[in-house]
Design a protein around this motif. Structure first.
Motif, mmCIF file in Angstrom:
data_model
loop_
_atom_site.group_PDB
_atom_site.id
_atom_site.type_symbol
_atom_site.label_atom_id
_atom_site.label_comp_id
_atom_site.label_asym_id
_atom_site.label_seq_id
_atom_site.Cartn_x
_atom_site.Cartn_y
_atom_site.Cartn_z
ATOM 1 N N GLU A 329 0.827 -1.202 0.000
ATOM 2 C CA GLU A 329 0.000 0.000 0.000
ATOM 3 C C GLU A 329 0.859 1.249 0.000
ATOM 4 O O GLU A 329 0.545 2.244 -0.671
ATOM 5 C CB GLU A 329 -0.928 -0.016 1.223
ATOM 6 C CG GLU A 329 -2.062 -1.023 1.103
ATOM 7 C CD GLU A 329 -2.915 -1.047 2.339
ATOM 8 O OE1 GLU A 329 -2.550 -0.363 3.330
ATOM 9 O OE2 GLU A 329 -3.953 -1.764 2.349
ATOM 10 N N GLN A 330 1.968 1.207 0.759
ATOM 11 C CA GLN A 330 2.881 2.366 0.737
ATOM 12 C C GLN A 330 3.483 2.572 -0.660
ATOM 13 O O GLN A 330 3.562 3.703 -1.167
ATOM 14 C CB GLN A 330 3.989 2.159 1.771
ATOM 15 C CG GLN A 330 3.508 2.288 3.203
ATOM 16 C CD GLN A 330 4.628 2.018 4.201
ATOM 17 O OE1 GLN A 330 5.774 1.757 3.786
ATOM 18 N NE2 GLN A 330 4.286 2.107 5.488
ATOM 19 N N GLU A 331 3.879 1.455 -1.287
ATOM 20 C CA GLU A 331 4.428 1.563 -2.637
ATOM 21 C C GLU A 331 3.379 2.080 -3.622
ATOM 22 O O GLU A 331 3.660 2.923 -4.502
ATOM 23 C CB GLU A 331 4.977 0.213 -3.097
ATOM 24 C CG GLU A 331 6.262 -0.190 -2.391
ATOM 25 C CD GLU A 331 6.822 -1.487 -2.947
ATOM 26 O OE1 GLU A 331 6.203 -2.042 -3.881
ATOM 27 O OE2 GLU A 331 7.870 -1.938 -2.439
ATOM 28 N N ILE A 332 2.102 1.543 -3.435
ATOM 29 C CA ILE A 332 1.019 2.021 -4.310
ATOM 30 C C ILE A 332 0.781 3.509 -4.102
ATOM 31 O O ILE A 332 0.573 4.285 -5.055
ATOM 32 C CB ILE A 332 -0.239 1.195 -4.069
ATOM 33 C CG1 ILE A 332 -0.045 -0.243 -4.566
ATOM 34 C CG2 ILE A 332 -1.460 1.816 -4.770
ATOM 35 C CD1 ILE A 332 -1.111 -1.193 -4.108
ATOM 36 N N GLN A 333 0.793 3.915 -2.813
ATOM 37 C CA GLN A 333 0.631 5.348 -2.526
ATOM 38 C C GLN A 333 1.757 6.145 -3.153
ATOM 39 O O GLN A 333 1.541 7.247 -3.731
ATOM 40 C CB GLN A 333 0.608 5.574 -1.003
ATOM 41 C CG GLN A 333 0.245 6.979 -0.602
ATOM 42 C CD GLN A 333 -1.197 7.322 -0.941
ATOM 43 O OE1 GLN A 333 -2.056 6.453 -0.995
ATOM 44 N NE2 GLN A 333 -1.455 8.591 -1.231
ATOM 45 N N THR A 334 2.946 5.612 -3.092
ATOM 46 C CA THR A 334 4.098 6.295 -3.717
ATOM 47 C C THR A 334 3.917 6.368 -5.219
ATOM 48 O O THR A 334 4.187 7.424 -5.852
ATOM 49 C CB THR A 334 5.405 5.553 -3.372
ATOM 50 O OG1 THR A 334 5.525 5.442 -1.960
ATOM 51 C CG2 THR A 334 6.605 6.303 -3.910
ATOM 52 N N TYR A 335 3.411 5.246 -5.794
ATOM 53 C CA TYR A 335 3.164 5.240 -7.253
ATOM 54 C C TYR A 335 2.113 6.282 -7.627
ATOM 55 O O TYR A 335 2.256 7.032 -8.614
ATOM 56 C CB TYR A 335 2.711 3.863 -7.719
ATOM 57 C CG TYR A 335 3.759 2.789 -7.592
ATOM 58 C CD1 TYR A 335 5.120 3.132 -7.600
ATOM 59 C CD2 TYR A 335 3.416 1.450 -7.468
ATOM 60 C CE1 TYR A 335 6.093 2.151 -7.467
ATOM 61 C CE2 TYR A 335 4.377 0.466 -7.354
ATOM 62 C CZ TYR A 335 5.728 0.831 -7.336
ATOM 63 O OH TYR A 335 6.668 -0.151 -7.219
ATOM 64 N N HIS A 336 1.039 6.356 -6.789
ATOM 65 C CA HIS A 336 0.006 7.358 -7.073
ATOM 66 C C HIS A 336 0.584 8.783 -6.996
ATOM 67 O O HIS A 336 0.269 9.630 -7.840
ATOM 68 C CB HIS A 336 -1.163 7.217 -6.093
ATOM 69 C CG HIS A 336 -2.081 6.091 -6.409
ATOM 70 N ND1 HIS A 336 -2.866 6.061 -7.538
ATOM 71 C CD2 HIS A 336 -2.349 4.931 -5.738
ATOM 72 C CE1 HIS A 336 -3.571 4.968 -7.588
ATOM 73 N NE2 HIS A 336 -3.282 4.229 -6.496
ATOM 74 N N LEU A 338 3.652 9.595 -7.473
ATOM 75 C CA LEU A 338 4.531 9.793 -8.631
ATOM 76 C C LEU A 338 3.696 10.030 -9.890
ATOM 77 O O LEU A 338 4.010 10.907 -10.716
ATOM 78 C CB LEU A 338 5.423 8.575 -8.835
ATOM 79 C CG LEU A 338 6.532 8.376 -7.776
ATOM 80 C CD1 LEU A 338 7.239 7.060 -8.008
ATOM 81 C CD2 LEU A 338 7.522 9.527 -7.839
ATOM 82 N N LEU A 339 2.595 9.240 -10.003
ATOM 83 C CA LEU A 339 1.745 9.441 -11.194
ATOM 84 C C LEU A 339 1.100 10.822 -11.182
ATOM 85 O O LEU A 339 1.006 11.492 -12.210
ATOM 86 C CB LEU A 339 0.676 8.346 -11.270
ATOM 87 C CG LEU A 339 1.186 6.934 -11.592
ATOM 88 C CD1 LEU A 339 0.045 5.925 -11.462
ATOM 89 C CD2 LEU A 339 1.746 6.893 -13.014
ATOM 90 N N GLU A 340 0.633 11.211 -10.024
ATOM 91 C CA GLU A 340 0.028 12.543 -9.931
ATOM 92 C C GLU A 340 1.085 13.634 -10.129
ATOM 93 O O GLU A 340 0.805 14.663 -10.716
ATOM 94 C CB GLU A 340 -0.625 12.711 -8.569
ATOM 95 C CG GLU A 340 -1.892 11.871 -8.400
ATOM 96 C CD GLU A 340 -2.465 12.015 -7.013
ATOM 97 O OE1 GLU A 340 -1.859 12.726 -6.183
ATOM 98 O OE2 GLU A 340 -3.529 11.387 -6.738
ATOM 99 N N GLY A 341 2.297 13.399 -9.703
ATOM 100 C CA GLY A 341 3.360 14.379 -9.903
ATOM 101 C C GLY A 341 3.802 14.404 -11.370
ATOM 102 O O GLY A 341 4.150 15.462 -11.871
#
Length: 341
Positions: A329-336, A338-341
């Protein structure tokens, strides 16, 4: 954009864990490879989610099995619940106490019967002593009775001798009287001028009266003495016979009571032996039953320990999977981010 590669523990088909490393060369992702990286991450996330769902299903099945087993066996919070055996244990304790009380009563009855038998034995010995004394008195009176019999025989002989002597005297007196009468009725008459002689007839009559009086007095005295002696001996014989009869009755009664006491004691001893054997058999049976129950409890405790160990292992795996899920979930949050950034 760059992502640091991390180690993720995943559960395989055989129940083990494999360590996989993810990342792109030197931890740097180029903008051109962003689509491939996202696809790879999505595939990895989907595989992780599938494995998590699979593990959650297995965990749910295991929890259902554990709940079913606990419902069948009993609550796991009380592994040593002996409340179902308390009533049986109390009943056994009450039975043991009752048997102990009955045994004490039997022992008390045996002691009382033994004391009663001792009393009867003492009374019997006393009566035997009295009987021996009476027998000794009877043996001592037998010579007196023999002496009285000999005295009676002597007196009878004396009486017969006196009777014969009296008959002889009467015959002599009659002969002398006849002779005097013949002399008085003869034809010869002699006249003697002399003083008159003594009257022999009167003298003989006086002697005969005195002798008869003396003989009658002696006879009466002898008969009175003999009657008194015979009456005394008869009284003593009657008294001794009554005492002997009463002693025999008492001895018979004491013997009967002693036999009844011995039979009662034997019955009490038999009852005691039966109760002791029944008590031993009951203790042996319930000891076996308690040993079986204890063995069953030990088996159940062992199974509970195994289930608890397995549950701890499952909890450890579940915690590990939760950690993996959190990291994902932390990695997914990081991916989100990064995607939003």
């Amino acid at each position: 954009l760059g992502f640091s590669s991390g180690g993720i523990c995943t559960r395989g088909v055989g129940g083990g864990f494999s360590r996989a490393s993810a990342g792109c060369g030197d931890g740097i992702l180029l903008v051109n490879n962003e689509k491939a990286t996202m696809q790879n991450l999505n595939d990895r996330l989907a595989s992780y989610l599938d494995k998590v769902r699979l593990l959650e299903g297995d965990n749910a099945d295991l929890e259902c099995k554990i709940r079913e087993w606990c419902a069948k066996v009993g609550p796991s919070c009380e592994p040593r619940d002996y409340s179902c055996f308390h009533k049986e244990i109390e009943d056994l304790q009450n039975q043991i106490l009752c048997a102990a009380m009955e045994t004490n009563k039997i022992l008390l009855n045996i002691d009382n019967n033994r004391m009663t038998a001792d009393d009867f034995r003492v009374k019997y010995e006393t009566e035997c002593g009295l009987r021996q004394n009476v027998d000794a008195d009877i043996c001592n009176l037998r010579p007196v009775l023999d002496q009285l019999a000999s005295c009676k025989t002597d007196l009878q002989l004396q009486c017969e001798a006196l009777t014969e002597e009296m008959c002889c005297l009467k015959m002599n007196h009659e002969e002398e009287t006849k002779c005097l009468r013949k002399q008085a009725t003869g034809d010869v008459s002699v006249e003697v001028n002399a003083c008159p002689g003594p009257d022999l007839r009167k003298i003989l009559e006086d002697l005969r009266c005195q002798y008869e009086t003396l003989m009658e007095r002696n006879r009466k005295e002898t008969e009175q003495w003999y009657a008194c002696k015979v009456e005394e001996v008869n009284l003593e014989v009657i008294t001794s016979s009554q005492e002997i009869e009463s002693s025999n009755k008492q001895v018979t009664e004491l013997r009967r009571q002693l036999q009844a006491s011995e039979i009662n004691v034997q019955a009490q001893l038999t009852m005691k032996e039966n109760l002791e054997s029944s008590l031993a058999e009951t203790e042996c049976r319930y000891n076996k039953y308690l040993a079986e129950v204890q063995s069953q409890i030990s088996c159940v405790e062992q199974r509970l320990a195994e289930i608890r160990a397995e549950m701890e292992c499952q909890n450890q795996e579940y915690k590990t999977l939760l950690d993996v899920k959190c990291r994902l979930e932390q990695e997914i949050q990081t991916y989100h981010c990064l995607l939003e950034g």
